[in-house]
Design an enzyme around this catalytic site. Structure first.
Site, PDB file in Angstrom:
ATOM      1  N   VAL A   1     -24.424  13.589  10.304  1.00 34.38           N
ATOM      2  CA  VAL A   1     -24.887  14.942  10.008  1.00 34.38           C
ATOM      3  C   VAL A   1     -24.663  15.296   8.542  1.00 34.38           C
ATOM      4  O   VAL A   1     -25.593  15.690   7.827  1.00 34.38           O
ATOM      5  CB  VAL A   1     -24.196  15.967  10.928  1.00 34.38           C
ATOM      6  CG1 VAL A   1     -24.512  17.390  10.497  1.00 34.38           C
ATOM      7  CG2 VAL A   1     -24.617  15.744  12.372  1.00 34.38           C
TER       8      VAL A   1
ATOM      9  N   LYS B   1     -17.950  19.690  27.896  1.00 39.15           N
ATOM     10  CA  LYS B   1     -17.723  18.617  26.930  1.00 39.15           C
ATOM     11  C   LYS B   1     -16.969  17.492  27.607  1.00 39.15           C
ATOM     12  O   LYS B   1     -16.100  17.714  28.453  1.00 39.15           O
ATOM     13  CB  LYS B   1     -16.895  19.121  25.738  1.00 39.15           C
ATOM     14  CG  LYS B   1     -17.089  18.308  24.474  1.00 39.15           C
ATOM     15  CD  LYS B   1     -18.443  18.595  23.838  1.00 39.15           C
ATOM     16  CE  LYS B   1     -18.596  17.905  22.494  1.00 39.15           C
ATOM     17  NZ  LYS B   1     -19.837  18.314  21.818  1.00 39.15           N
TER      18      LYS B   1
ATOM     19  N   GLY C   1     -17.464  15.216   4.508  1.00 44.40           N
ATOM     20  CA  GLY C   1     -17.984  14.349   5.555  1.00 44.40           C
ATOM     21  C   GLY C   1     -19.421  13.957   5.305  1.00 44.40           C
ATOM     22  O   GLY C   1     -20.299  14.817   5.193  1.00 44.40           O
TER      23      GLY C   1
ATOM     24  N   GLY D   1     -21.178  11.567   7.247  1.00 42.53           N
ATOM     25  CA  GLY D   1     -21.621  10.779   8.387  1.00 42.53           C
ATOM     26  C   GLY D   1     -23.043  11.116   8.795  1.00 42.53           C
ATOM     27  O   GLY D   1     -23.875  11.518   7.979  1.00 42.53           O
TER      28      GLY D   1
END
Length: 348
Positions: free
Chosen positions: A186, A81, A182, A184
């Site tokens: 996704v 990452k 959330g 956003g």
């Protein structure tokens, strides 16, 4: 002598690399957790952190999650990452992104980058100017690649339905109460699919205007971000940032299952046992949210088309059932079992 270098989330990582570029203002971390199954694949996150230690911790946790995610998805990729430390104004330039590409390139292919929070397709194009070890570039027709968000959302949707079948006895989402944290790239797509199925949604987002637009367009109960996890629903679906399930929030949950796409939802390893002790079905995040990496990994490897991606997404519920079945047999938590299966596949 083994050491965690002052970072409890250091997990025998193969490498943790720190980069600075004074000319562009780049400050970045690339953590390579494992390359046992292949090059360490994982997106780059653009985020403002309280300090550099928080950025390193995030990279450590996320890269380990990518090792497990790629192993559980059956991909010949390890886990890594990247995080780019944003200033408070979130200043991001093509030159900075190109500098990050040079950082990626300096690792010689041990790490392959792609999109994550705060990064878009246009940013990947800038990064790709300096390295070929990149995926998530714009795709045309039936080719795989591009924005991983839609594939992540579809995989979560399939996994959430599997969780509903396991916890509620039905995968017909009509009338099922789901709290989506959330909205956003996704979470918003996931919520749209659930709304189309007739699910009864409770939603929250730190962007109040975005949350209100969703309610106006699709219908849902809107609550404040700090109230979403305690909503009385059938399934809680975290799709924002991680570390939101801890001793306090788990004790306050009023649901039968947790199934969402946020990475590293558990604040600490013992939180998986807390969910288990409460009898709450948990869909381990790196199993249910693998759709995006499946898409970009196949793009990087040059394997398959969208039909192949869809076929692999359809296997996500099967992997969740594998975790839940082993947990039932052993009495261990869903989180612990998922880690154990992933470690077996990696050979750790």
């Amino acid at each position: 002598m083994q050491t965690d270098w002052g970072f409890p989330d250091f997990d025998e990582h193969e490498g943790v690399h720190l980069f600075s570029d004074r000319e562009t203002g780049l400050q970045a971390v690339i953590a390579v957790h494992s390359t046992k199954l292949g090059p360490a694949a994982g997106g780059v996150r653009f985020w403002h952190y309280a300090d550099s230690a928080a950025a390193i911790t995030d990279a450590l946790r996320l890269s380990r999650g990518m090792s497990y995610k790629n192993a559980m998805a059956g991909l010949p990729m390890g886990g890594g990452k990247g995080v780019i430390l944003a200033d408070p104004a979130r200043t991001k330039t093509p030159a900075m992104l190109e500098a990050f590409g040079r950082a990626v390139d300096s690792l010689g292919g041990r790490y392959v980058t792609a999109e994550d929070v705060g990064i878009a397709e246009a940013d990947m194009i800038a990064i790709a100017k300096a390295t070929r070890y990149v995926s998530g570039l714009p795709a045309e027709g039936e080719k795989v690649g591009g924005d991983p968000g839609p594939y992540t959302a579809k995989g979560i949707y399939l996994g959430l339905r599997a969780a509903a079948k396991r916890a509620l006895g039905t995968d017909d989402m009509k009338g099922v109460r789901v709290a989506v944290q959330g909205l956003g790239s996704v979470g918003g797509r996931l919520a749209q699919m659930l709304a189309a199925d007739g699910a009864l949604l409770t939603v929250a987002d730190v962007d109040a205007a975005r949350a209100q637009r969703f309610v106006d367009q699709h219908g849902a109960t809107l609550v404040a971000p700090d109230a979403i996890l305690t909503s009385e629903v059938d399934i809680v679906s975290p799709n924002a940032l991680g570390a939101i399930l801890d001793a306090t929030t788990i004790d306050a949950l009023r649901c039968k299952a947790v199934a969402g796409g946020a990475n590293n939802q558990l604040a600490a390893p013992e939180d998986g046992a807390r969910l288990h002790d409460r009898g709450i079905l948990y869909a381990p995040d790196y199993v249910i949210n693998a759709g995006g990496i499946i898409n970009v990994a196949l793009e990087y490897l040059g394997q398959g088309d969208r039909a192949e991606v869809d076929a692999r997404l359809a296997q996500i519920p099967e992997r969740l059932v594998e975790v839940w079945d082993e947990a039932d047999r052993t009495g261990d938590s869903h989180a612990a079992v998922a880690d154990r299966i992933a470690q077996r596949r990696i050979g750790r």
